[in-house]
Motif scaffolding. Structure first.
Motif, PDB file in Angstrom:
ATOM      1  N   ALA A 157      30.563  47.665  37.996  1.00 56.76           N
ATOM      2  CA  ALA A 157      31.450  46.623  38.510  1.00 56.76           C
ATOM      3  C   ALA A 157      31.379  45.330  37.720  1.00 56.76           C
ATOM      4  O   ALA A 157      32.244  44.472  37.850  1.00 56.76           O
ATOM      5  CB  ALA A 157      31.135  46.346  39.977  1.00 56.76           C
ATOM      6  N   GLY A 158      30.353  45.205  36.888  1.00 60.66           N
ATOM      7  CA  GLY A 158      30.274  44.031  36.037  1.00 60.66           C
ATOM      8  C   GLY A 158      29.889  42.781  36.809  1.00 60.66           C
ATOM      9  O   GLY A 158      29.452  42.837  37.961  1.00 60.66           O
ATOM     10  N   LEU A 159      30.069  41.659  36.162  1.00 64.08           N
ATOM     11  CA  LEU A 159      29.725  40.358  36.738  1.00 64.08           C
ATOM     12  C   LEU A 159      30.953  39.472  36.609  1.00 64.08           C
ATOM     13  O   LEU A 159      31.397  39.164  35.506  1.00 64.08           O
ATOM     14  CB  LEU A 159      28.534  39.749  35.989  1.00 64.08           C
ATOM     15  CG  LEU A 159      27.237  40.581  36.080  1.00 64.08           C
ATOM     16  CD1 LEU A 159      26.246  40.132  35.024  1.00 64.08           C
ATOM     17  CD2 LEU A 159      26.629  40.444  37.462  1.00 64.08           C
ATOM     18  N   ASP A 160      31.506  39.120  37.738  1.00 63.48           N
ATOM     19  CA  ASP A 160      32.729  38.321  37.764  1.00 63.48           C
ATOM     20  C   ASP A 160      32.377  36.874  37.428  1.00 63.48           C
ATOM     21  O   ASP A 160      31.710  36.189  38.206  1.00 63.48           O
ATOM     22  CB  ASP A 160      33.367  38.414  39.148  1.00 63.48           C
ATOM     23  CG  ASP A 160      34.776  37.849  39.193  1.00 63.48           C
ATOM     24  OD1 ASP A 160      35.112  37.021  38.323  1.00 63.48           O
ATOM     25  OD2 ASP A 160      35.535  38.234  40.093  1.00 63.48           O
ATOM     26  N   GLY A 161      32.821  36.426  36.261  1.00 63.39           N
ATOM     27  CA  GLY A 161      32.496  35.083  35.816  1.00 63.39           C
ATOM     28  C   GLY A 161      32.952  34.002  36.779  1.00 63.39           C
ATOM     29  O   GLY A 161      32.339  32.929  36.864  1.00 63.39           O
ATOM     30  N   LYS A 162      34.021  34.279  37.539  1.00 65.99           N
ATOM     31  CA  LYS A 162      34.529  33.285  38.487  1.00 65.99           C
ATOM     32  C   LYS A 162      33.577  33.078  39.665  1.00 65.99           C
ATOM     33  O   LYS A 162      33.693  32.090  40.386  1.00 65.99           O
ATOM     34  CB  LYS A 162      35.911  33.721  38.994  1.00 65.99           C
ATOM     35  CG  LYS A 162      36.992  33.697  37.918  1.00 65.99           C
ATOM     36  CD  LYS A 162      38.352  34.061  38.485  1.00 65.99           C
ATOM     37  CE  LYS A 162      39.429  33.956  37.416  1.00 65.99           C
ATOM     38  NZ  LYS A 162      40.778  34.305  37.942  1.00 65.99           N
TER      39      LYS A 162
END
Length: 240
Positions: free
Chosen positions: A32-37
């Motif tokens: 799912a990754g890391l949402d920069g926002k």
């Protein structure tokens, strides 16, 4: 080999598109990754993952940390893995051809890019230590050709990589993952000279720019022609 693809929870349509387009390849594991926002920039800096004056956007920060996290998994597992972004499209015989290429790489290989962005250059050693080659592409042609590429059997060869842009798909070994973690963290804004762009100097704005500093000094390769392409749609870029 493990096959990861990075796709954020807030963009399920990109996950669906990736899996549908690449349905001829089995065994993908979504990260799912890391949402920069949603990341706290000050916290990332405090953890030593980014320099205080780094100019990465929130999206580039999240994207870079997602790749770095998967590199950490590769190091921990002790086994190489494929890593894709969710705008990657793989040729029909990707598994067979990538397996063949990796089996014939030197034992100390570190990373091999299966594709790159097609709005800029790919610089590699056509003849090792003798001839630098700079390839340029027509991104519009690549985009139009994606449906045909998905049904294409590609015969490719590995070449020592010098510089390029984009990391839509690659394989990385535990050694390569360890060395890139050491060299690319903390993220920082530095100037990089690009011989393939007429010695143009660009400031790093994403993790693939930082990787360009190090390709020449590690066992980095590119597959040519590519086994993976991207439409590289900047309007949907998660680096924004």
């Amino acid at each position: 080999m493990q096959k990861y693809f990075i796709s954020l929870d807030r963009t399920p349509e990109r996950t669906e598109r990736f899996l549908k387009a690449n349905a001829h390849i089995k065994g993908f594991e979504r990260y799912a990754g890391l949402d920069g926002k949603k990341l706290d920039r000050d916290d990332v800096i405090a953890k030593g993952l980014m320099a205080p004056d780094c100019g990465f956007t929130a999206g580039a920060m999240g994207s870079g940390l997602a790749h770095a996290t998967l590199w950490g998994r590769v190091v921990k597992s002790g086994k190489p893995a494929h890593i894709f972004e969710d705008d990657a499209f793989l040729c029909r015989n990707f598994e067979q051809e990538s397996d063949r290429i990796i089996a014939n790489l030197p034992d100390d290989w570190e990373i091999i890019l299966w594709g790159n962005n097609y709005d800029s250059i790919l610089e590699f050693e056509l003849l090792p230590g003798i001839t630098q080659c700079v390839a340029i592409f027509n991104q519009d042609d690549v985009r139009r050709g994606i449906p045909a590429f998905l049904n294409m059997d590609v015969s490719s060869s590995p070449f020592r990589l010098s510089q390029t842009f984009g990391i839509c798909g690659y394989a990385i070994s535990p050694l390569g993952a360890s060395r890139l973690l050491e060299r690319c963290l903390p993220f920082k804004s530095v100037e990089v000279t690009y011989p393939g762009l007429g010695m143009r100097v660009l400031t790093t704005t994403s993790i693939d720019h930082l990787m360009n500093i190090h390709y020449r000094n590690i066992k980095a390769y590119t597959s040519f022609p590519p086994l993976c392409v991207t439409d590289n749609d900047s309007s949907n870029s998660l680096n924004k």
